[in-house]
Design an enzyme around this catalytic site. Structure first.
Site, PDB file in Angstrom:
ATOM      1  NE  ARG A 206      -3.616  -2.135   2.696  1.00 48.21           N
ATOM      2  CZ  ARG A 206      -3.299  -3.350   3.142  1.00 48.21           C
ATOM      3  NH1 ARG A 206      -2.053  -3.608   3.533  1.00 48.21           N
ATOM      4  NH2 ARG A 206      -4.196  -4.302   3.197  1.00 48.21           N
ATOM      5  CE  LYS A 256      -7.831  -0.287   5.295  1.00 52.42           C
ATOM      6  NZ  LYS A 256      -8.301  -0.383   3.902  1.00 52.42           N
ATOM      7  NE  ARG A 335      -3.399  -3.103  -1.624  1.00 56.02           N
ATOM      8  CZ  ARG A 335      -2.882  -3.998  -0.799  1.00 56.02           C
ATOM      9  NH1 ARG A 335      -1.575  -4.191  -0.766  1.00 56.02           N
ATOM     10  NH2 ARG A 335      -3.663  -4.721  -0.013  1.00 56.02           N
ATOM     11  CG  HIS A 358      -6.176  -8.626   0.868  1.00 57.04           C
ATOM     12  ND1 HIS A 358      -6.522  -8.370  -0.432  1.00 57.04           N
ATOM     13  CD2 HIS A 358      -5.869  -7.419   1.423  1.00 57.04           C
ATOM     14  CE1 HIS A 358      -6.437  -7.065  -0.658  1.00 57.04           C
ATOM     15  NE2 HIS A 358      -6.048  -6.475   0.451  1.00 57.04           N
ATOM     16  CE1 TYR A 368      -5.433  -5.500   3.788  1.00 58.31           C
ATOM     17  CE2 TYR A 368      -7.533  -5.053   4.823  1.00 58.31           C
ATOM     18  CZ  TYR A 368      -6.640  -4.844   3.802  1.00 58.31           C
ATOM     19  OH  TYR A 368      -6.960  -3.963   2.801  1.00 58.31           O
TER      20      TYR A 368
END
Length: 398
Positions: A206, A256, A335, A358, A368
């Site tokens: 990311r 994240k 990405r 993921h 995730y």
């Protein structure tokens, strides 16, 4: 003067000015003085409704004000309800609030706000905002009202009772084709963002992960020690390299989610780009002198500070323009391009999900998963095969 009962309270209604005043008796205070709650209305019927509402608020312990507006509630939320949020998030929500909430329904008294008014406000925005942005704007009102509830300034949150309508269709994310990816890589060679673009395209990390990457999280496989060592110690004279995707440019510095943490072996193209970038950065650091601020970041400004996301987007648009693939691209679509290239080269979807951090394969966007070990090598192997002969293809086309 007329006396009436409002619930368990005794009230009086009497003419005053051009209308009527009602007073609910609350007994006597500690100082011995009579305490009364007053409301005004143009007619007795209107006044009685206000007194009933006031009695309900007394029962609920709410001290709502007839003058407290939606604008004040939103401004209070912006000032008190965004603690711990990143500067970028605060800025975005402030802009949305002051553009789409305050000017349109800010004057409405919060206690008088109705579900119909909220519905009409959102429907009026639906033709101008994407569904996602519309949801964010609606959430501002819900959270601002929720904060007012917590402070006993309003009894109920009517914004929670309204469903967010569907907004206009936003621009879907897209991916570079193989030919476009080659053109972007070539155009990026002259840009300070070169290594950033190469690493993002060939690993699928990311943008916030790339901006937070530190040199001690770029590692080389030391055959002698039989382990991964930071390039700051081991240097670049090795055959295999990896990155620890353990941080992101977010509040708290974490990825994240915890399950986004992973270790990825990187392809030779990315390793070489990082080697060249490391050399150039050393020269930039020397040139900056005392102005340099050491953060250990792989990608940073000319004085060592973190990159601004807006500047990265602007620089990337310049690269795509030079590559003649258009300017309507964002760094996060590198990405998407990575996922597309992996899929086009028959990499199983489960492996792609692992590579991009993921937990499952559902639109590669669900929950995730943590991936610290083993080091994932499939992405590097595929990208070596895809881009390894790029120079040979360039010579053929010349």
């Amino acid at each position: 003067m007329a006396k009436i009962l409002i619930g368990k309270y005794e009230a009086t209604i009497y003419p005053e000015g051009n209308g009527y005043t009602g007073a609910i008796s609350l007994g006597f205070g500690p100082d011995g003085k009579r305490q009364r709650l007053k409301r005004k209305g143009r007619t007795k019927a209107e006044l009685k409704i206000k007194l009933i509402e006031a009695a309900k608020e007394l029962e609920a312990g709410v001290k709502s004000s007839d003058t407290y507006t939606v604008r004040e509630a939103v401004e209070d939320w912006l000032a008190k309800g965004l603690k711990g949020r990143s500067e970028g998030t605060v800025s975005k929500l402030t802009i949305l609030a002051r553009k789409h909430v305050i000017p349109l329904i800010g004057k409405v008294k919060l206690k008088r706000l109705t579900a119909d008014q909220v519905d009409a406000w959102l429907e009026g925005l639906a033709g101008h905002l994407s569904t996602r942005t519309l949801g964010e704007v609606h959430a501002i009102l819900k959270r601002a009202t929720r904060q007012a509830q917590a402070r006993d300034l309003v009894m109920r949150n009517v914004a929670e009772l309204v469903q967010t309508p569907t907004g206009k269709e936003g621009r879907p994310s897209k991916a570079l084709t193989q030919e476009q990816a080659d053109a972007v890589l070539e155009a990026a060679e002259a840009s300070p963002l070169h290594a950033y673009v190469v690493l993002s395209l060939t690993t699928g990390i990311r943008t916030e992960e790339a901006r937070a990457l530190r040199w001690d999280h770029v590692v080389a496989w030391d055959k002698t020690a039989k382990g991964w060592r930071p390039v700051t110690e081991a240097g670049f004279k090795h055959e295999r390299f990896a990155i620890y995707v353990w941080r992101a440019e977010r509040v708290g510095g974490d990825t994240k989610t915890r399950k986004s943490r992973r270790t990825l072996e990187i392809p030779k193209l990315a390793a070489e780009a990082l080697r060249q970038h490391h050399t150039r950065q050393a020269a930039v650091r020397l040139s900056a002198g005392d102005a340099w601020q050491e953060h250990g970041l792989v990608f940073c400004t000319s004085v060592g500070t973190p990159l601004d996301a807006h500047n990265v987007r602007r620089s990337f648009r310049s690269i795509t323009r030079q590559a003649k693939v258009g300017e309507d691209w964002t760094p996060r679509e590198l990405r998407h391009s990575f996922v597309s290239i992996m899929s086009a080269n028959d990499v199983p979807l489960e492996t792609i999900a692992d590579l991009v951090g993921h937990a499952g394969t559902r639109v590669t966007e669900a929950v995730y998963r943590k991936q610290l070990k083993p080091v994932i090598t499939k992405g590097a192997e595929t990208m070596n095969a895809v881009f390894g002969d790029r120079k040979r293809r360039k010579r053929k086309s010349a």
